[in-house]
Design a protein around this motif. Structure first.
Motif, PDB file in Angstrom:
ATOM      1  N   ASP A 149       0.585  -1.209  -0.020  1.00 20.65           N
ATOM      2  CA  ASP A 149       0.003   0.149  -0.111  1.00 20.65           C
ATOM      3  C   ASP A 149       0.966   1.307  -0.118  1.00 20.65           C
TER       4      ASP A 149
ATOM      5  N   GLU B 136      -8.345   4.929  -5.469  1.00 15.26           N
ATOM      6  CA  GLU B 136      -7.171   5.296  -6.206  1.00 15.26           C
ATOM      7  C   GLU B 136      -7.743   6.719  -7.093  1.00 15.26           C
TER       8      GLU B 136
ATOM      9  N   TYR C 145      -2.028  15.974  -3.423  1.00 19.83           N
ATOM     10  CA  TYR C 145      -2.154  14.557  -3.293  1.00 19.83           C
ATOM     11  C   TYR C 145      -2.679  14.260  -1.847  1.00 19.83           C
TER      12      TYR C 145
ATOM     13  N   ASP D 146       3.671   5.030  -6.613  1.00 20.41           N
ATOM     14  CA  ASP D 146       3.285   4.871  -8.024  1.00 20.41           C
ATOM     15  C   ASP D 146       2.182   5.801  -8.311  1.00 20.41           C
ATOM     16  N   GLU D 147       1.207   5.983  -7.576  1.00 15.90           N
ATOM     17  CA  GLU D 147       0.212   7.030  -8.050  1.00 15.90           C
ATOM     18  C   GLU D 147       0.861   8.558  -8.178  1.00 15.90           C
TER      19      GLU D 147
ATOM     20  N   ARG E 209      -9.477   2.146   0.609  1.00 15.71           N
ATOM     21  CA  ARG E 209      -8.635   3.433  -0.527  1.00 15.71           C
ATOM     22  C   ARG E 209      -9.382   3.556  -1.733  1.00 15.71           C
TER      23      ARG E 209
ATOM     24  N   ASN F 262       2.073   1.834  -3.351  1.00 17.85           N
ATOM     25  CA  ASN F 262       1.189   2.220  -4.386  1.00 17.85           C
ATOM     26  C   ASN F 262       1.102   3.929  -4.298  1.00 17.85           C
ATOM     27  N   ALA F 263       1.239   4.307  -3.079  1.00 13.55           N
ATOM     28  CA  ALA F 263       1.119   5.925  -3.058  1.00 13.55           C
ATOM     29  C   ALA F 263       2.345   6.339  -3.885  1.00 13.55           C
TER      30      ALA F 263
ATOM     31  N   GLN G  86      -0.191   9.017 -11.820  1.00 14.70           N
ATOM     32  CA  GLN G  86      -1.395   9.915 -11.981  1.00 14.70           C
ATOM     33  C   GLN G  86      -1.334  11.202 -11.608  1.00 14.70           C
TER      34      GLN G  86
ATOM     35  N   SER H 114      -6.343  12.789  -1.070  1.00 17.72           N
ATOM     36  CA  SER H 114      -6.346  11.456  -0.077  1.00 17.72           C
ATOM     37  C   SER H 114      -7.100  11.701   1.060  1.00 17.72           C
TER      38      SER H 114
ATOM     39  N   SER I  44     -11.191   7.558  -8.606  1.00 19.86           N
ATOM     40  CA  SER I  44     -11.824   8.552  -7.877  1.00 19.86           C
ATOM     41  C   SER I  44     -12.078   9.915  -8.516  1.00 19.86           C
TER      42      SER I  44
ATOM     43  N   CYS J 171     -10.547  11.697  -0.058  1.00 17.85           N
ATOM     44  CA  CYS J 171     -11.254  10.356  -0.676  1.00 17.85           C
ATOM     45  C   CYS J 171     -11.473   9.481   0.563  1.00 17.85           C
TER      46      CYS J 171
END
Length: 168
Positions: free
Chosen positions: A42, A95, A78, A48-49, A93, A45-46, A53, A82, A99, A85
């Motif tokens: 996880d 993404e 970001y 990567d985002e 979570r 993932n942050a 993104q 976050s 979202s 969201c």
């Protein structure tokens, strides 16, 4: 001799169970290893985002000040997104790639009366029932923040700004 990376699998009716082996020397209980691995993924993932993104993957410049400013602004947006969201969907979570189109697909109108502003939103997304639930959750989260945060009276705000020693 053929080697595969997939572990052994077992069929039980229509379910397929796959097994993997993890070798480690940590002193944690066996039940917590899976959660530690999920938490690590996880966190990945942050990053990567942020890269894919939020636009930090292809940003380059020779000017360190401009680079830091853009990175800080992106990190701030970001972080707020976050929180937004998480307020919308507290149990899991969301993404950015899914979202943003969902939570930004609304037309809003602010109406002010008696020193109070009300925001009216009309969802335009096809999943409007889900969106209404998420927006209700965001409203409850903002009410919680408003109730928990220290509120200064109007005159106290002005004195605080002039003296520069506001403690909020």
């Amino acid at each position: 001799m053929t080697r595969t990376l997939a572990g052994p699998s077992v069929h039980e009716g229509d379910k397929l169970w796959e097994y993997a082996v993890l070798v480690t020397d940590v002193a944690y209980p066996l039940e917590s290893i899976g959660q530690i691995y999920r938490d690590r993924a996880d966190a990945g993932n942050a990053f990567d985002e942020l890269k894919n993104q939020w636009g930090l993957g292809g940003f380059t410049t020779q000017d360190i000040n401009r680079c830091q400013t853009v990175a800080r602004a992106c990190a701030l947006v970001y972080k707020w997104w976050s929180w937004y969201c998480r307020a919308a969907h507290p149990t899991g979570r969301l993404e950015a790639i899914t979202s943003r189109p969902l939570l930004l697909a609304a037309v809003g109108k602010a109406a002010s009366h008696a020193n109070q502003t009300t925001l009216y939103l009309t969802p335009l997304h096809g999943r409007s029932q889900v969106l209404k639930r998420l927006i209700t959750n965001i409203g409850m989260a903002l009410q919680h923040v408003k109730a928990a945060a220290e509120q200064l009276k109007n005159l106290a705000r002005w004195g605080c700004r002039r003296q520069g020693n506001c403690r909020i």
